[in-house]
Write an enzyme that holds these catalytic residues in place. Sequence first.
Site, mmCIF file in Angstrom:
data_model
loop_
_atom_site.group_PDB
_atom_site.id
_atom_site.type_symbol
_atom_site.label_atom_id
_atom_site.label_comp_id
_atom_site.label_asym_id
_atom_site.label_seq_id
_atom_site.Cartn_x
_atom_site.Cartn_y
_atom_site.Cartn_z
ATOM 1 N N ASP A 1 0.856 -1.197 0.000
ATOM 2 C CA ASP A 1 0.000 0.000 0.000
ATOM 3 C C ASP A 1 0.890 1.244 0.000
ATOM 4 O O ASP A 1 2.078 1.181 0.329
ATOM 5 C CB ASP A 1 -0.916 0.013 1.236
ATOM 6 C CG ASP A 1 -1.843 1.225 1.225
ATOM 7 O OD1 ASP A 1 -2.534 1.436 0.214
ATOM 8 O OD2 ASP A 1 -1.852 1.989 2.203
ATOM 9 N N SER A 2 0.268 2.372 -0.337
ATOM 10 C CA SER A 2 1.012 3.631 -0.290
ATOM 11 C C SER A 2 1.375 4.013 1.147
ATOM 12 O O SER A 2 2.263 4.843 1.353
ATOM 13 C CB SER A 2 0.163 4.747 -0.907
ATOM 14 O OG SER A 2 -1.074 4.842 -0.230
ATOM 15 N N CYS B 1 -3.703 -1.045 -2.193
ATOM 16 C CA CYS B 1 -3.965 0.359 -2.518
ATOM 17 C C CYS B 1 -4.877 0.439 -3.751
ATOM 18 O O CYS B 1 -4.528 -0.065 -4.825
ATOM 19 C CB CYS B 1 -2.626 1.034 -2.801
ATOM 20 S SG CYS B 1 -2.781 2.774 -3.205
ATOM 21 N N GLU C 1 -6.672 10.046 8.714
ATOM 22 C CA GLU C 1 -5.309 10.002 9.265
ATOM 23 C C GLU C 1 -5.182 10.878 10.507
ATOM 24 O O GLU C 1 -4.350 10.632 11.368
ATOM 25 C CB GLU C 1 -4.287 10.385 8.188
ATOM 26 C CG GLU C 1 -4.236 9.289 7.146
ATOM 27 C CD GLU C 1 -3.056 9.334 6.211
ATOM 28 O OE1 GLU C 1 -2.271 10.297 6.262
ATOM 29 O OE2 GLU C 1 -2.939 8.390 5.415
ATOM 30 N N CYS D 1 -11.339 3.098 -1.494
ATOM 31 C CA CYS D 1 -10.103 3.655 -0.926
ATOM 32 C C CYS D 1 -9.841 2.940 0.393
ATOM 33 O O CYS D 1 -10.782 2.669 1.154
ATOM 34 C CB CYS D 1 -10.256 5.157 -0.698
ATOM 35 S SG CYS D 1 -8.844 5.906 0.146
ATOM 36 N N HIS E 1 -8.789 3.857 3.163
ATOM 37 C CA HIS E 1 -9.095 4.545 4.419
ATOM 38 C C HIS E 1 -10.582 4.500 4.798
ATOM 39 O O HIS E 1 -10.938 4.711 5.950
ATOM 40 C CB HIS E 1 -8.675 6.014 4.332
ATOM 41 C CG HIS E 1 -7.197 6.219 4.347
ATOM 42 N ND1 HIS E 1 -6.344 5.585 3.474
ATOM 43 C CD2 HIS E 1 -6.415 6.993 5.143
ATOM 44 C CE1 HIS E 1 -5.104 5.963 3.725
ATOM 45 N NE2 HIS E 1 -5.124 6.817 4.734
HETATM 46 N N1 DGL Z 1 -4.125 3.909 -0.410
HETATM 47 C C1 DGL Z 1 -4.785 4.908 -1.195
HETATM 48 C C2 DGL Z 1 -5.987 4.284 -1.912
HETATM 49 O O1 DGL Z 1 -6.525 3.280 -1.511
HETATM 50 C C3 DGL Z 1 -5.232 6.089 -0.357
HETATM 51 C C4 DGL Z 1 -4.086 6.931 0.201
HETATM 52 C C5 DGL Z 1 -3.224 7.579 -0.879
HETATM 53 O O2 DGL Z 1 -3.722 8.447 -1.636
HETATM 54 O O3 DGL Z 1 -2.051 7.200 -0.963
HETATM 55 O O4 DGL Z 1 -6.409 4.800 -2.926
#
Ligand code: DGL
Length: 270
Positions: A12-13, A75, A152, A187, A189
């Site tokens: 993931d990012s 991600c 966050e 997403c 989050h």
């Molecule tokens: N992990 C990213 C997603 O699921 C969200 C956070 C980011 O923009 O890096 O799209």
Amino acid sequence: MPPGRPTIGVFDSGFGGLTVLKALLEVIPNADYLYFGDTARLPYGSKSAETVAKYAVEASHFLEKQGAGVLVIACNTATALALDTIRRASSVPVIGVIDPGAEQASSASKARKAVVIATEATVGSHAYLKALESRGMEAKEKACPLLVPLVEEGWVEHAVTEQVARIYLQESFAGGFESADVLLLGCTHYPLLKSVLQRVIRPDVIIVDSAESTALVVAQQLGSPLAAQPTDSATKVQFFATDSVEKFRRLGARFLGRSIEEVKHVDLRE
Ligand code: DGL
């Protein structure tokens, strides 16, 4: 995938993909996990496809080198913009979050209309729209860039977050989509906001969480007996992050729902 206990690499990012890891741990306890969060380079959601693909391929190579026998691209943005590139660059099976989420949305929807909320980059790629249309559904995609920073910040039950979500969703369930009966969380989050989101949509709208759908698809691909077996030894989970390990432990615990002891710092340029 070699026989025996699998090692699943999750990419993931940053921290958000821990919602996918959480779902995987519930569905497939009998595996070992490597989690890589590219915290130094997040957010991916506002970056170009070329940049996201380059970062995601580097992370995938890292996870393969650490022994991952299958890769889960947790991600949504990386899946939307770079899944094919990652697959071409990898020598192990790669599973993204978009098809599993779209499939579950399609199974859940009677109205054949869904609203998808995601980052700007995911919406810009129309990956969810294409995945849903190919299943005979209509979809409206809505970028909700304010939701990631609010989560966050830990403001998951905050009045401000509820107000922001209400505005985004009022705009989404409109213009022919008043009758949409699925809200697809595109997403990493957003699963943390499920209760807030449920409060601001019609009570009959079903929330589909692509984290849960993906965990079920990974279990299927690994063979369902594995998922059904009890854990024969403690599940080993190793965490890697490209920015502060202290921040990863602190923020990550919210997404994973349990404390994170050890995180290794990684510099992909080394
Ligand atoms: N992990 C990213 C997603 O699921 C969200 C956070 C980011 O923009 O890096 O799209």
